[in-house]
Design an enzyme around this catalytic site. Sequence first.
Site, PDB file in Angstrom:
ATOM      1  N   TYR A 154     -14.547   2.815  27.345  1.00 51.79           N
ATOM      2  CA  TYR A 154     -14.476   2.789  28.816  1.00 51.79           C
ATOM      3  C   TYR A 154     -15.802   2.310  29.425  1.00 51.79           C
ATOM      4  CZ  TYR A 154     -13.411   4.870  33.479  1.00 51.79           C
ATOM      5  OH  TYR A 154     -13.190   5.104  34.815  1.00 51.79           O
ATOM      6  N   LYS A 158     -16.189  -0.931  31.732  1.00 50.96           N
ATOM      7  CA  LYS A 158     -16.673  -0.826  33.119  1.00 50.96           C
ATOM      8  C   LYS A 158     -17.975  -1.614  33.315  1.00 50.96           C
ATOM      9  CE  LYS A 158     -13.452   1.701  35.078  1.00 50.96           C
ATOM     10  NZ  LYS A 158     -12.458   1.022  35.926  1.00 50.96           N
TER      11      LYS A 158
HETATM   12  N1  LIG Z   1     -11.413   9.524  38.761  1.00 47.25           N
HETATM   13  C1  LIG Z   1     -12.660   9.211  38.518  1.00 47.25           C
HETATM   14  O1  LIG Z   1     -13.535  10.097  38.432  1.00 47.25           O
HETATM   15  C2  LIG Z   1     -13.069   7.770  38.353  1.00 47.25           C
HETATM   16  C3  LIG Z   1     -14.444   7.503  38.253  1.00 47.25           C
HETATM   17  C4  LIG Z   1     -14.866   6.189  38.100  1.00 47.25           C
HETATM   18  C5  LIG Z   1     -13.927   5.160  38.047  1.00 47.25           C
HETATM   19  N2  LIG Z   1     -12.609   5.451  38.142  1.00 47.25           N
HETATM   20  C6  LIG Z   1     -11.690   4.309  38.080  1.00 47.25           C
HETATM   21  O2  LIG Z   1     -10.901   4.305  39.247  1.00 47.25           O
HETATM   22  C7  LIG Z   1      -9.637   3.696  38.976  1.00 47.25           C
HETATM   23  C8  LIG Z   1      -8.521   4.629  39.424  1.00 47.25           C
HETATM   24  O3  LIG Z   1      -8.623   5.844  38.687  1.00 47.25           O
HETATM   25  P1  LIG Z   1      -7.920   7.216  39.116  1.00 47.25           P
HETATM   26  O4  LIG Z   1      -8.904   8.288  38.881  1.00 47.25           O
HETATM   27  O5  LIG Z   1      -7.241   7.085  40.413  1.00 47.25           O
HETATM   28  O6  LIG Z   1      -6.870   7.317  37.908  1.00 47.25           O
HETATM   29  P2  LIG Z   1      -5.294   7.576  37.862  1.00 47.25           P
HETATM   30  O7  LIG Z   1      -4.975   7.754  36.429  1.00 47.25           O
HETATM   31  O8  LIG Z   1      -4.909   8.654  38.830  1.00 47.25           O
HETATM   32  O9  LIG Z   1      -4.697   6.198  38.411  1.00 47.25           O
HETATM   33  C9  LIG Z   1      -4.702   5.032  37.668  1.00 47.25           C
HETATM   34  C10 LIG Z   1      -3.404   4.298  37.933  1.00 47.25           C
HETATM   35  O10 LIG Z   1      -3.415   3.069  37.190  1.00 47.25           O
HETATM   36  C11 LIG Z   1      -2.116   2.872  36.647  1.00 47.25           C
HETATM   37  N3  LIG Z   1      -2.146   1.992  35.483  1.00 47.25           N
HETATM   38  C12 LIG Z   1      -2.673   2.266  34.254  1.00 47.25           C
HETATM   39  N4  LIG Z   1      -2.462   1.237  33.416  1.00 47.25           N
HETATM   40  C13 LIG Z   1      -1.818   0.274  34.132  1.00 47.25           C
HETATM   41  C14 LIG Z   1      -1.341  -1.019  33.813  1.00 47.25           C
HETATM   42  N5  LIG Z   1      -1.472  -1.523  32.572  1.00 47.25           N
HETATM   43  N6  LIG Z   1      -0.717  -1.737  34.773  1.00 47.25           N
HETATM   44  C15 LIG Z   1      -0.554  -1.223  36.025  1.00 47.25           C
HETATM   45  N7  LIG Z   1      -0.987   0.016  36.380  1.00 47.25           N
HETATM   46  C16 LIG Z   1      -1.601   0.749  35.446  1.00 47.25           C
HETATM   47  C17 LIG Z   1      -1.669   4.276  36.277  1.00 47.25           C
HETATM   48  O11 LIG Z   1      -0.262   4.375  36.092  1.00 47.25           O
HETATM   49  C18 LIG Z   1      -2.177   5.096  37.459  1.00 47.25           C
HETATM   50  O12 LIG Z   1      -1.228   5.187  38.495  1.00 47.25           O
HETATM   51  C19 LIG Z   1      -9.638   3.399  37.475  1.00 47.25           C
HETATM   52  O13 LIG Z   1     -10.027   2.065  37.250  1.00 47.25           O
HETATM   53  C20 LIG Z   1     -10.688   4.355  36.952  1.00 47.25           C
HETATM   54  O14 LIG Z   1     -11.224   3.880  35.743  1.00 47.25           O
HETATM   55  C21 LIG Z   1     -12.154   6.726  38.290  1.00 47.25           C
END
Ligand SMILES: NC(=O)c1ccc[n+]([C@@H]2O[C@H](COP(=O)([O-])OP(=O)(O)OC[C@H]3O[C@@H](n4cnc5c(N)ncnc54)[C@H](O)[C@@H]3O)[C@@H](O)[C@H]2O)c1
Length: 253
Positions: A154, A158
């Site tokens: 990851y 990123k």
């Molecule tokens: N939550 C955190 O603390 C955090 C921190 C830094 C970065 N992020 C990034 O933010 C973004 C959103 O994360 P989140 O926390 O809302 O996670 P989440 O798991 O709630 O949402 C991610 C969404 O992406 C969808 N998804 C996954 N693979 C897919 C694919 N191949 N095609 C289409 N859709 C797909 C999932 O079904 C889900 O609905 C991600 O890129 C994550 O890496 C999250």
Amino acid sequence: MGRFAGRVAFITGGSRGIGKAIAELFAEEEAKVAIIDLNEEALYATANELKEKGYAVYAKVADVTDASQVEQVVKEIVDTFGAVDILVNNAGVIRDNLLFKMTDADWETVMDVHLKGSFYCARAVQKYMVERKYGRIINISSTSALGNRGQANYATAKAGLQGFTKTLAIELGKYGITTNAVAPGFIETDMTKATAERIGISFEQLIQASVAQIPVGRTGKPSDVAHAVAFFADEKSSFINGQVLYVAGGPKN
Ligand SMILES: NC(=O)c1ccc[n+]([C@@H]2O[C@H](COP(=O)([O-])OP(=O)(O)OC[C@H]3O[C@@H](n4cnc5c(N)ncnc54)[C@H](O)[C@@H]3O)[C@@H](O)[C@H]2O)c1
């Protein structure tokens, strides 16, 4: 008038968590919103919520790692709404494991969704954006890009997205298209809930442990990230290009 009146925003992984908050904020600010996700139930629940509020929404189950599905979706968005002005590469997954336990599949899945997915979506939208000499591409990175135990896959993906961001900024800037990244720290979503489960503690315990490391003394909410994305997506942000904005309550975490 809303900041995004007359604009079309395409948000991947828009059915829940951060992606949903971005879709909601953009819709509130009068963008027409297109969301795709693999999670059919959550996708249509979110699409219906937005439609009930009177917003214009396109929703489709699609996989960002499949180039032909992405091409088809972008074509349908343009057929439906006439353009695609804003792309938010938000879809993401985690497959955390220490290096010695990390499988090929853990590595490949994470690389595919974040890197290949963002590449396919950016490549598909750019031709429409170049034609109209306008675009905003925002990639969701993470503080994990700076290194995070258990996340070799990851963190690499990123960090890769940050290089991708800076390169698109250079290539596409002359067409009125800016590309920036938002790098969140700890945000309360299903993704961080899954992390708590994996390490065998409650979500509350994980939140408390994280808060202790965060200068502003709280964890992030999806709306915190949405506001940062909207800042880059704003028409007035046209001189901000190739930047990474950490949204983490401090310089890291
Ligand atoms: N939550 C955190 O603390 C955090 C921190 C830094 C970065 N992020 C990034 O933010 C973004 C959103 O994360 P989140 O926390 O809302 O996670 P989440 O798991 O709630 O949402 C991610 C969404 O992406 C969808 N998804 C996954 N693979 C897919 C694919 N191949 N095609 C289409 N859709 C797909 C999932 O079904 C889900 O609905 C991600 O890129 C994550 O890496 C999250």
